[in-house]
Design a protein around this motif. Structure first.
Motif: not given
Length: 117
Positions: A42-48, A50-53, A75-77
């Motif tokens: 499982p891939q662990v996200k870096d919680r430091a 936040p995601s773009k959402q 976001t760069g969107w």
């Protein structure tokens, strides 16, 4: 009454066959595919960070809300992607009420009823 005969049409050159008809047919695939990996890691996200959402939702939850240029900067969107995210994810998928008001030249969006200082 005389019946007119049609003029003979010039003969069109035959179309060249597509290359696909001359290619060899693909070989049959095996019925059972071997597993790629025995154990999936499982891939662990870096919680430091936040995601773009999560970043967009945090901007929208502010008391003053956020404009599309602020969200695109965070976001760069592209602006059309931000509007699609607001409509598709925030409104439809997450079922959140998004309030929109016009302030000068920009439109400000915020999540209704969830203002956190």
């Amino acid at each position: 009454m005389s019946v007119r005969k049609r003029k003979p049409q010039p003969v069109k050159a035959a179309k060249a066959h597509s290359r696909r008809t001359h290619q060899a047919k693909p070989k049959a695939r095996p019925a059972i595919k071997p597993a790629k990996a025995a154990v999936a890691v499982p891939q662990v996200k870096d919680r430091a960070s936040p995601s773009k959402q999560e970043a967009v939702l945090a901007l929208l939850q502010r008391a003053k809300g956020a404009t599309i240029p602020q969200i695109t900067e965070a976001t760069g969107w592209q602006p059309h992607s931000v509007r699609g995210f607001l409509s598709g994810v925030v409104k439809k998928k997450l079922k959140l009420k998004v309030e929109s008001r016009k302030d000068g030249s920009d439109r400000t969006y915020r999540i209704k009823g969830r203002a956190s200082s």
